[in-house]
Each structure stands twice: as structure tokens, then as C-alpha cells.
Write an enzyme that holds these catalytic residues in place. Structure first.
Site, PDB file in Angstrom:
ATOM      1  N   GLY A  92       0.750  -1.404   0.027  1.00 53.40           N
ATOM      2  CA  GLY A  92      -0.089  -0.070  -0.006  1.00 53.40           C
ATOM      3  C   GLY A  92       0.837   1.300  -0.047  1.00 53.40           C
ATOM      4  O   GLY A  92       0.393   2.340   0.569  1.00 53.40           O
ATOM      5  N   GLY A 150      -0.341   4.965  -0.908  1.00 51.95           N
ATOM      6  CA  GLY A 150      -1.398   5.551  -0.154  1.00 51.95           C
ATOM      7  C   GLY A 150      -0.969   6.779   0.793  1.00 51.95           C
ATOM      8  O   GLY A 150       0.309   7.082   0.744  1.00 51.95           O
ATOM      9  N   GLN A 151      -1.954   7.170   1.504  1.00 49.84           N
ATOM     10  CA  GLN A 151      -1.530   8.436   2.245  1.00 49.84           C
ATOM     11  C   GLN A 151      -0.089   8.237   3.196  1.00 49.84           C
ATOM     12  O   GLN A 151       0.710   9.049   3.493  1.00 49.84           O
ATOM     13  CB  GLN A 151      -2.722   9.173   3.074  1.00 49.84           C
ATOM     14  CG  GLN A 151      -2.362  10.366   4.076  1.00 49.84           C
ATOM     15  CD  GLN A 151      -3.377  10.699   5.048  1.00 49.84           C
ATOM     16  OE1 GLN A 151      -4.162   9.794   5.550  1.00 49.84           O
ATOM     17  NE2 GLN A 151      -3.466  11.888   5.409  1.00 49.84           N
ATOM     18  N   ASP A 183       2.443  -1.831  -4.633  1.00 44.38           N
ATOM     19  CA  ASP A 183       0.970  -1.396  -4.516  1.00 44.38           C
ATOM     20  C   ASP A 183       0.279  -1.920  -5.683  1.00 44.38           C
ATOM     21  O   ASP A 183       0.961  -2.678  -6.625  1.00 44.38           O
ATOM     22  CB  ASP A 183       0.694   0.168  -4.593  1.00 44.38           C
ATOM     23  CG  ASP A 183      -0.504   0.452  -3.796  1.00 44.38           C
ATOM     24  OD1 ASP A 183      -0.353   1.315  -2.688  1.00 44.38           O
ATOM     25  OD2 ASP A 183      -1.513   0.125  -4.363  1.00 44.38           O
ATOM     26  N   ASP A 188      -1.023  -6.936  -5.986  1.00 46.11           N
ATOM     27  CA  ASP A 188      -2.252  -7.123  -5.457  1.00 46.11           C
ATOM     28  C   ASP A 188      -2.180  -8.054  -4.322  1.00 46.11           C
ATOM     29  O   ASP A 188      -1.965  -9.307  -4.373  1.00 46.11           O
ATOM     30  CB  ASP A 188      -3.184  -7.656  -6.686  1.00 46.11           C
ATOM     31  CG  ASP A 188      -4.667  -7.922  -6.151  1.00 46.11           C
ATOM     32  OD1 ASP A 188      -5.465  -8.105  -6.815  1.00 46.11           O
ATOM     33  OD2 ASP A 188      -4.776  -7.874  -4.930  1.00 46.11           O
ATOM     34  N   TYR A 243     -15.088  -0.172   7.557  1.00 44.17           N
ATOM     35  CA  TYR A 243     -13.477  -0.164   7.662  1.00 44.17           C
ATOM     36  C   TYR A 243     -13.293  -0.524   9.230  1.00 44.17           C
ATOM     37  O   TYR A 243     -12.088  -0.988   9.580  1.00 44.17           O
ATOM     38  CB  TYR A 243     -13.418   1.361   7.189  1.00 44.17           C
ATOM     39  CG  TYR A 243     -11.962   1.703   7.739  1.00 44.17           C
ATOM     40  CD1 TYR A 243     -11.653   2.684   8.709  1.00 44.17           C
ATOM     41  CD2 TYR A 243     -10.632   1.427   7.182  1.00 44.17           C
ATOM     42  CE1 TYR A 243     -10.554   3.398   9.287  1.00 44.17           C
ATOM     43  CE2 TYR A 243      -9.769   1.797   7.508  1.00 44.17           C
ATOM     44  CZ  TYR A 243      -9.402   2.786   8.419  1.00 44.17           C
ATOM     45  OH  TYR A 243      -8.232   3.444   9.045  1.00 44.17           O
TER      46      TYR A 243
HETATM   47  C1  VAH Z   1     -10.544   7.497   7.773  1.00 47.76           C
HETATM   48  N1  VAH Z   1      -8.180   8.577   7.824  1.00 47.76           N
HETATM   49  O1  VAH Z   1     -10.915   8.597   7.671  1.00 47.76           O
HETATM   50  C2  VAH Z   1      -8.909   7.478   8.034  1.00 47.76           C
HETATM   51  C3  VAH Z   1      -8.763   7.360   9.362  1.00 47.76           C
HETATM   52  C4  VAH Z   1      -9.429   7.904  11.816  1.00 47.76           C
HETATM   53  C5  VAH Z   1      -9.597   7.745  10.295  1.00 47.76           C
HETATM   54  O2  VAH Z   1      -8.729   5.934   9.698  1.00 47.76           O
HETATM   55  O3  VAH Z   1     -11.032   6.722   7.175  1.00 47.76           O
END
Ligand code: VAH
Length: 313
Positions: A6, A9-10, A32, A47, A136
Site C-alpha cells: 500500500g 497511499g497517504q 501497491d 495485488d 472499515y
Molecule cells: C479515515 N483517515 O478517515 C482514516 C482514518 C481515523 C480516520 O482511519 O478513514
């Protein structure tokens, strides 16, 4: 070698450079699902839902540490819940099993304040009850418990931080609910009005990217016996609301304007704590944030002005 999954990513895009500074360019393999338009060091297209592809890279480079930074974040993750669950969990199961079978000695698993839900009033303690409101958050809570299981059952040295919202200038805002706090700086530096998808008093725990990097390496380099939390350490730099970050920006850019148009992400933000108790991290491995809101604002504006000026020239 260290493998970062990853890496586009950020967190990944900054962490790869940070780790290369410390351990050497050729000691860190970035990977990535898509080849980035430019990469300075070793990069492998991967992947991570494909265990065989992961195993090939781990054996090819004799990987000893894996930073697993691939996941679908909170807001984007709500669009296709079961796909989010599959990607966030299958990739992690592959990391755990390929690491176990190939003698990988250390794993970093990024968790999130998204593991907390409505059971937490304002401040989340290290051992507060976890009732995540997003897929998530559910996947991160599950991932923390799998980390603890593989630590207990197989003795694997897996370490994890519950990141708050991360603010950095190196990447564009993504699918996160806290990404308003990245986008706001881009709009302010470009002289545009910022339309905020959260209400003005929505206070959330945040951290500046440099503090997040420092905390990550500090945890990973701590002596094993100091790591007493094998699910995920609470971590935070500061807490602020859209109104407060806007006021911080207006100290440097007085005519910056913000308007509020809360959308579906307001509900996600409301399920998260306003403050985090990260005393376990402070006690176990010496965590201390270096950035205040105003210090972060100064650096974000200075860095983005450089970025947009180069684009303009
Ligand atoms: C999000 N930046 O917004 C992530 C993070 C606490 C937020 O997990 O999903």
C-alpha cells in the site's frame, strides 16, 4: 528487507521515504496494486489479495519486516461493505500467513480510531469497548484481534497503532472521513472557498504526518518486552474541529473562507471519539507528539505553497 504494502497511499507514500532515510534505499521495497507514475526506489506491482504474488516478493527479497498499509478507508468503504471487508481482511490474512511461513520477524498493522463507536462518549481509553460503526472500523477491530492471536499462538512480533486522522501535504485527500483536514489546506493555499463535509463543531483526534511517522518507527524499534499492547495502541497528536482548523489557517491566510455542508460522513465522524487517551504509548515506548495545530498549519501552508508554485511556474 522491509516490504511496504500500500506504498501509494497517504501513509505508505511518506513512510517508504522515511524508512529509506533510516535503513537505506535498497532496504525498503515499495509495493501497491498500481505502478506509480514515478518511484525513486525499488517498486513491485502487487495485488495483496493474491497470496502467491505476495509470497514471491517476500522470498525474492528475503523480506524480514512487512508494513501492511493497504486498506479501503472509512468513507469509501461504506459504498460496498462486503468488498471492503474482503479486501481489508484477505490482504491481512495473506500477510499473516505468508509472514508465518517465511520467517518474517516483524509486522506493522495500522489500526484506527475507527475501532471506537458510540459506546465511547468523548474520550477513548486504551481499553474502551470497541463497537465500530463502519465496515472499515469493523475490519480494523478484527485485524487487531487477529494480530493478538498470531502473537499469542505463533509468537509473531506484530505491532499496531490506532491512527487518528492523519494530515500531510505529500498526498491528495483520499477516501477518509478525516481527509477534510487535508483538503482544507489545499483550498486555502489555492485561494478557493472550502466546502466542509462536516459541521463546524465536529471535533476529531488528528495527528500531523511527521508525528505519525515518528510514532510508527518508535513503536517498531521499541524493545519487544516494552510492547505490552498487542491489539492496537491508542495514538493522537491533537484534537480539533473544522472551525478551529479554519481559524488556525486564517492566522496566515486571513481571507480564507469555509462553508459547511455536512453529508453522510457526518454520521461516521459522530461515531468517533473526540479525544484519545494515548498514555499506554507514552508509558511503554516514550510517545510524545511534537506538533500543535498552529505548528502543523504553518508547515502545511509552507509546503503546499511550494507545491502549487512549482505547478504554476
Ligand atoms: C479515515 N483517515 O478517515 C482514516 C482514518 C481515523 C480516520 O482511519 O478513514
Amino acid at each position: 528487507c522491509i516490504l511496504v504494502i500500500g506504498a501509494n497511499g497517504q501513509i505508505g507514500s511518506v513512510l517508504v521515504e522515511y524508512l529509506r532515510e533510516i535503513y537505506g534505499m535498497d532496504q525498503v521495497i515499495a509495493s501497491d496494486i498500481r505502478q506509480p507514475e514515478f518511484s525513486t526506489g525499488r517498486f513491485e506491482k502487487l495485488d495483496a489479495t493474491d497470496a502467491n504474488a505476495l509470497a514471491l516478493i517476500v522470498t525474492k527479497y528475503k523480506v524480514t519486516q512487512i508494513y501492511h498499509l493497504a486498506a479501503i478507508l472509512s468513507a469509501k468503504g461504506e459504498q460496498e461493505p462486503l468488498k471492503t471487508w474482503h479486501i481489508n481482511m484477505q490482504t491481512y490474512f495473506n500477510v499473516l500467513e505468508v509472514a508465518r511461513e517465511n520467517g518474517v520477524t516483524k509486522i506493522f498493522y495500522p489500526s484506527s480510531i475507527a475501532v471506537f463507536g458510540d459506546q465511547v462518549e468523548d474520550k477513548a481509553e486504551q481499553w474502551s469497548y470497541l463497537d465500530p460503526a463502519t465496515v472499515y472500523g469493523i475490519s480494523k477491530t478484527a485485524g487487531e484481534n487477529w494480530s493478538n492471536y498470531y502473537f499469542k499462538r505463533y509468537g509473531m512480533d506484530i505491532r499496531s497503532l490506532r491512527y487518528p486522522g492523519i494530515v500531510g501535504y505529500q498526498s491528495m485527500p483520499g477516501g477518509g472521513t478525516t481527509d477534510y483536514a487535508v483538503d482544507i489546506y489545499h483550498k486555502a493555499v489555492k485561494g478557493e472557498v472550502f466546502e466542509c463535509f462536516l459541521s463546524e463543531d465536529t471535533k476529531l483526534p488528528m495527528i500531523y504526518i511527521s508525528d505519525a511517522m515518528d510514532a510508527t518507527v518508535r513503536l517498531m524499534e521499541a524493545p519487544k518486552e516494552k510492547v505490552t499492547v498487542r491489539t492496537g495502541y491508542n495514538l493522537a497528536g491533537m484534537s480539533f474541529s473544522p472551525k478551529e482548523i479554519a481559524a488556525s489557517i486564517q492566522k496566515i491566510i486571513p481571507d480564507f473562507k469555509i462553508i459547511y455542508k455536512p453529508d453522510f460522513r457526518q454520521e461516521i465522524a459522530d461515531s468517533w471519539p473526540k479525544e484519545i487517551d494515548d498514555s499506554a504509548a507514552r508509558k511503554d515506548w516514550g510517545w510524545r507528539p511534537a506538533y500543535s495545530l498552529d505548528k502543523m498549519t504553518e508547515e502545511m501552508i509552507a509546503e503546499l505553497r511550494k507545491k502549487y508554485q512549482t505547478v504554476k511556474q
